[in-house]
Design a protein around this motif. Structure first.
Motif, PDB file in Angstrom:
ATOM      1  N   ARG A 132       0.950  -1.281  -0.055  1.00  0.00           N
ATOM      2  CA  ARG A 132      -0.055   0.092  -0.154  1.00  0.00           C
ATOM      3  C   ARG A 132       0.884   1.223   0.177  1.00  0.00           C
ATOM      4  O   ARG A 132       1.632   1.224   0.785  1.00  0.00           O
ATOM      5  CB  ARG A 132      -0.778  -0.037   1.140  1.00  0.00           C
ATOM      6  N   ILE A 133       0.760   2.204  -0.992  1.00  0.00           N
ATOM      7  CA  ILE A 133       1.386   3.435  -1.031  1.00  0.00           C
ATOM      8  C   ILE A 133       0.287   4.228  -0.752  1.00  0.00           C
ATOM      9  O   ILE A 133      -0.387   4.593  -1.521  1.00  0.00           O
ATOM     10  CB  ILE A 133       2.119   3.505  -2.266  1.00  0.00           C
ATOM     11  N   LYS A 134       0.274   5.057   0.276  1.00  0.00           N
ATOM     12  CA  LYS A 134      -0.765   6.044   0.665  1.00  0.00           C
ATOM     13  C   LYS A 134      -2.103   5.343   0.646  1.00  0.00           C
ATOM     14  O   LYS A 134      -2.328   4.453   1.465  1.00  0.00           O
ATOM     15  CB  LYS A 134      -0.747   7.169  -0.164  1.00  0.00           C
ATOM     16  N   THR A 135      -3.109   5.561  -0.338  1.00  0.00           N
ATOM     17  CA  THR A 135      -4.477   4.991  -0.433  1.00  0.00           C
ATOM     18  C   THR A 135      -4.354   4.051  -1.438  1.00  0.00           C
ATOM     19  O   THR A 135      -5.436   3.284  -1.630  1.00  0.00           O
ATOM     20  CB  THR A 135      -5.606   5.997  -0.511  1.00  0.00           C
ATOM     21  N   ARG A 136      -3.269   3.774  -2.357  1.00  0.00           N
ATOM     22  CA  ARG A 136      -3.416   2.678  -3.299  1.00  0.00           C
ATOM     23  C   ARG A 136      -2.644   1.435  -3.109  1.00  0.00           C
ATOM     24  O   ARG A 136      -1.762   1.456  -2.543  1.00  0.00           O
ATOM     25  CB  ARG A 136      -2.566   3.228  -4.711  1.00  0.00           C
ATOM     26  N   LYS A 137      -3.165   0.320  -3.393  1.00  0.00           N
ATOM     27  CA  LYS A 137      -2.630  -0.728  -3.485  1.00  0.00           C
ATOM     28  C   LYS A 137      -2.006  -1.389  -4.616  1.00  0.00           C
ATOM     29  O   LYS A 137      -2.686  -1.130  -5.784  1.00  0.00           O
ATOM     30  CB  LYS A 137      -3.739  -1.805  -3.130  1.00  0.00           C
ATOM     31  N   LEU A 138      -1.017  -1.728  -4.471  1.00  0.00           N
ATOM     32  CA  LEU A 138      -0.149  -2.132  -5.774  1.00  0.00           C
ATOM     33  C   LEU A 138       0.496  -3.477  -5.613  1.00  0.00           C
ATOM     34  O   LEU A 138       0.530  -3.870  -4.607  1.00  0.00           O
ATOM     35  CB  LEU A 138       1.117  -1.171  -5.984  1.00  0.00           C
ATOM     36  N   GLN A 139       0.513  -4.398  -6.441  1.00  0.00           N
ATOM     37  CA  GLN A 139       1.085  -5.762  -6.435  1.00  0.00           C
ATOM     38  C   GLN A 139       2.540  -5.704  -7.376  1.00  0.00           C
ATOM     39  O   GLN A 139       2.665  -5.272  -8.198  1.00  0.00           O
ATOM     40  CB  GLN A 139       0.213  -6.499  -7.397  1.00  0.00           C
ATOM     41  N   VAL A 140       3.417  -5.852  -6.658  1.00  0.00           N
ATOM     42  CA  VAL A 140       4.817  -6.037  -7.113  1.00  0.00           C
ATOM     43  C   VAL A 140       5.239  -7.302  -6.931  1.00  0.00           C
ATOM     44  O   VAL A 140       5.253  -8.207  -6.204  1.00  0.00           O
ATOM     45  CB  VAL A 140       5.524  -5.062  -5.905  1.00  0.00           C
ATOM     46  N   VAL A 141       5.934  -7.803  -8.245  1.00  0.00           N
ATOM     47  CA  VAL A 141       6.403  -9.028  -8.411  1.00  0.00           C
ATOM     48  C   VAL A 141       8.099  -8.949  -8.159  1.00  0.00           C
ATOM     49  O   VAL A 141       8.522  -8.142  -8.686  1.00  0.00           O
ATOM     50  CB  VAL A 141       6.358  -9.446 -10.053  1.00  0.00           C
ATOM     51  N   ILE A 142       8.654  -9.736  -7.337  1.00  0.00           N
ATOM     52  CA  ILE A 142       9.818  -9.552  -6.787  1.00  0.00           C
ATOM     53  C   ILE A 142      10.592 -10.804  -7.405  1.00  0.00           C
ATOM     54  O   ILE A 142      10.391 -12.095  -6.767  1.00  0.00           O
ATOM     55  CB  ILE A 142      10.177  -9.362  -5.273  1.00  0.00           C
ATOM     56  N   ASP A 143      11.695 -10.767  -8.271  1.00  0.00           N
ATOM     57  CA  ASP A 143      12.355 -12.241  -8.561  1.00  0.00           C
ATOM     58  C   ASP A 143      12.994 -12.710  -7.289  1.00  0.00           C
ATOM     59  O   ASP A 143      13.725 -11.724  -6.591  1.00  0.00           O
ATOM     60  CB  ASP A 143      13.654 -11.603  -9.531  1.00  0.00           C
ATOM     61  N   LYS A 144      13.067 -13.885  -7.208  1.00  0.00           N
ATOM     62  CA  LYS A 144      13.512 -14.534  -6.091  1.00  0.00           C
ATOM     63  C   LYS A 144      14.971 -14.274  -5.700  1.00  0.00           C
ATOM     64  O   LYS A 144      15.683 -13.993  -4.579  1.00  0.00           O
ATOM     65  CB  LYS A 144      13.310 -16.183  -6.146  1.00  0.00           C
ATOM     66  N   GLU A 145      15.755 -14.005  -6.832  1.00  0.00           N
ATOM     67  CA  GLU A 145      17.272 -13.962  -6.848  1.00  0.00           C
ATOM     68  C   GLU A 145      17.459 -12.441  -6.179  1.00  0.00           C
ATOM     69  O   GLU A 145      18.768 -12.229  -5.855  1.00  0.00           O
ATOM     70  CB  GLU A 145      18.170 -14.328  -8.042  1.00  0.00           C
ATOM     71  N   LYS A 146      16.517 -11.627  -6.211  1.00  0.00           N
ATOM     72  CA  LYS A 146      16.713 -10.303  -5.738  1.00  0.00           C
ATOM     73  C   LYS A 146      16.480  -9.975  -4.262  1.00  0.00           C
ATOM     74  O   LYS A 146      16.717  -8.932  -3.652  1.00  0.00           O
ATOM     75  CB  LYS A 146      15.818  -9.312  -6.610  1.00  0.00           C
ATOM     76  N   ILE A 147      15.676 -11.133  -3.673  1.00  0.00           N
ATOM     77  CA  ILE A 147      15.529 -11.212  -2.351  1.00  0.00           C
ATOM     78  C   ILE A 147      16.609 -10.934  -1.516  1.00  0.00           C
ATOM     79  O   ILE A 147      17.287 -12.059  -1.432  1.00  0.00           O
ATOM     80  CB  ILE A 147      14.290 -12.224  -1.790  1.00  0.00           C
ATOM     81  N   ALA A 148      16.915 -10.159  -0.654  1.00  0.00           N
ATOM     82  CA  ALA A 148      18.166 -10.233   0.316  1.00  0.00           C
ATOM     83  C   ALA A 148      17.593 -10.607   1.751  1.00  0.00           C
ATOM     84  O   ALA A 148      18.411 -11.241   2.283  1.00  0.00           O
ATOM     85  CB  ALA A 148      18.803  -8.850   0.400  1.00  0.00           C
ATOM     86  N   PHE A 149      16.341 -10.250   2.138  1.00  0.00           N
ATOM     87  CA  PHE A 149      16.046 -10.782   3.208  1.00  0.00           C
ATOM     88  C   PHE A 149      14.600 -10.621   3.234  1.00  0.00           C
ATOM     89  O   PHE A 149      13.907  -9.755   2.628  1.00  0.00           O
ATOM     90  CB  PHE A 149      16.484  -9.695   4.335  1.00  0.00           C
ATOM     91  N   ALA A 150      13.843 -11.649   4.019  1.00  0.00           N
ATOM     92  CA  ALA A 150      12.360 -11.514   4.246  1.00  0.00           C
ATOM     93  C   ALA A 150      12.104 -11.993   5.460  1.00  0.00           C
ATOM     94  O   ALA A 150      12.730 -12.818   6.081  1.00  0.00           O
ATOM     95  CB  ALA A 150      11.813 -12.453   3.249  1.00  0.00           C
ATOM     96  N   ARG A 151      10.842 -11.589   6.036  1.00  0.00           N
ATOM     97  CA  ARG A 151      10.409 -12.012   7.337  1.00  0.00           C
ATOM     98  C   ARG A 151       8.930 -11.719   7.233  1.00  0.00           C
ATOM     99  O   ARG A 151       8.512 -10.836   6.683  1.00  0.00           O
ATOM    100  CB  ARG A 151      11.187 -11.324   8.454  1.00  0.00           C
ATOM    101  N   LEU A 152       8.160 -12.480   8.450  1.00  0.00           N
ATOM    102  CA  LEU A 152       6.930 -12.019   8.579  1.00  0.00           C
ATOM    103  C   LEU A 152       7.083 -10.568   9.277  1.00  0.00           C
ATOM    104  O   LEU A 152       8.103 -10.205   9.985  1.00  0.00           O
ATOM    105  CB  LEU A 152       6.262 -13.046   9.690  1.00  0.00           C
ATOM    106  N   ALA A 153       5.937  -9.840   9.317  1.00  0.00           N
ATOM    107  CA  ALA A 153       5.948  -8.546   9.669  1.00  0.00           C
ATOM    108  C   ALA A 153       4.779  -8.172  10.324  1.00  0.00           C
ATOM    109  O   ALA A 153       3.775  -9.141  10.330  1.00  0.00           O
ATOM    110  CB  ALA A 153       5.977  -7.521   8.607  1.00  0.00           C
ATOM    111  N   ILE A 154       4.574  -7.200  11.474  1.00  0.00           N
ATOM    112  CA  ILE A 154       3.390  -6.936  12.209  1.00  0.00           C
ATOM    113  C   ILE A 154       2.721  -5.683  11.339  1.00  0.00           C
ATOM    114  O   ILE A 154       3.378  -4.977  11.254  1.00  0.00           O
ATOM    115  CB  ILE A 154       3.718  -6.642  13.701  1.00  0.00           C
ATOM    116  N   ASN A 155       1.377  -5.946  11.244  1.00  0.00           N
ATOM    117  CA  ASN A 155       0.776  -4.870  10.529  1.00  0.00           C
ATOM    118  C   ASN A 155       0.133  -3.778  11.500  1.00  0.00           C
ATOM    119  O   ASN A 155      -0.904  -4.393  12.037  1.00  0.00           O
ATOM    120  CB  ASN A 155      -0.231  -5.333   9.625  1.00  0.00           C
ATOM    121  N   PHE A 156       0.742  -2.885  11.817  1.00  0.00           N
ATOM    122  CA  PHE A 156       0.295  -1.924  12.819  1.00  0.00           C
ATOM    123  C   PHE A 156      -1.082  -0.934  12.221  1.00  0.00           C
ATOM    124  O   PHE A 156      -1.877  -0.332  13.000  1.00  0.00           O
ATOM    125  CB  PHE A 156       1.181  -0.934  13.377  1.00  0.00           C
TER     126      PHE A 156
END
Length: 158
Positions: A132-156
């Motif tokens: 979400r960027i401000k009020t817009r929802k966007l879908q982003v495709v991320i190539d696996k080899e570009k992922i440096a770090f990933a984790r679960l997050a808490i949505n505040f």
């Protein structure tokens, strides 16, 4: 993985398998003057308790004393990965589909290197995240080899 974490993984895997637990991550890090060997374990349901961590710690400590794979002094810590559990293995990402995640990339995608949102899919080549960027929802495709770090997050903001 470093040689030390690889050796520790060989020692801890039979222990967690025997206890029907899951190895999440291993870190061997220096903080100040001290070294820490951190082993993160969980149940498949994600509800490990302190007694289970203590049991892994006791059994792993015995194995480390027996095999002595680490030359310097260190502190052993066995704990839960917490609410912001890292996503490292294929199964971690598959279990996280539909959940709120944080992904950092090696290089910018659409001018951004950090993405926080819902993991929509994870396939052989890429992850798809709804951000979400401000009020817009966007879908982003991320190539696996570009992922440096990933984790679960808490949505505040939910």
């Amino acid at each position: 993985m470093s040689k030390i974490t690889e050796e520790v993984e060989k020692l801890v895997n039979p222990i967690v398998n025997d206890l029907e637990l899951e190895l999440v991550d291993i870190e061997f890090v220096k903080e100040g003057r001290d070294w820490f060997l951190r082993v993160y374990v969980d149940t498949p349901e994600g509800n490990i308790d302190i007694e289970q961590c203590a049991l892994v710690s006791e059994r792993l400590s015995e194995e480390l004393d027996r095999t002595d794979p680490i030359s310097q002094n260190y502190f052993l810590e066995v704990s839960s990965p917490g609410a912001e559990r890292p996503l490292k293995k294929e199964e971690d990402f598959q279990k996280a589909i539909g959940q709120y995640v944080f992904i950092k990339t090696y290089e910018p995608i659409n001018g951004m290197k950090e993405f926080e949102g819902y993991l929509l899919s994870y396939g052989p080549d890429a992850a798809e995240v709804e951000i979400r960027i401000k009020t817009r929802k966007l879908q982003v495709v991320i190539d696996k080899e570009k992922i440096a770090f990933a984790r679960l997050a808490i949505n505040f903001s939910a």
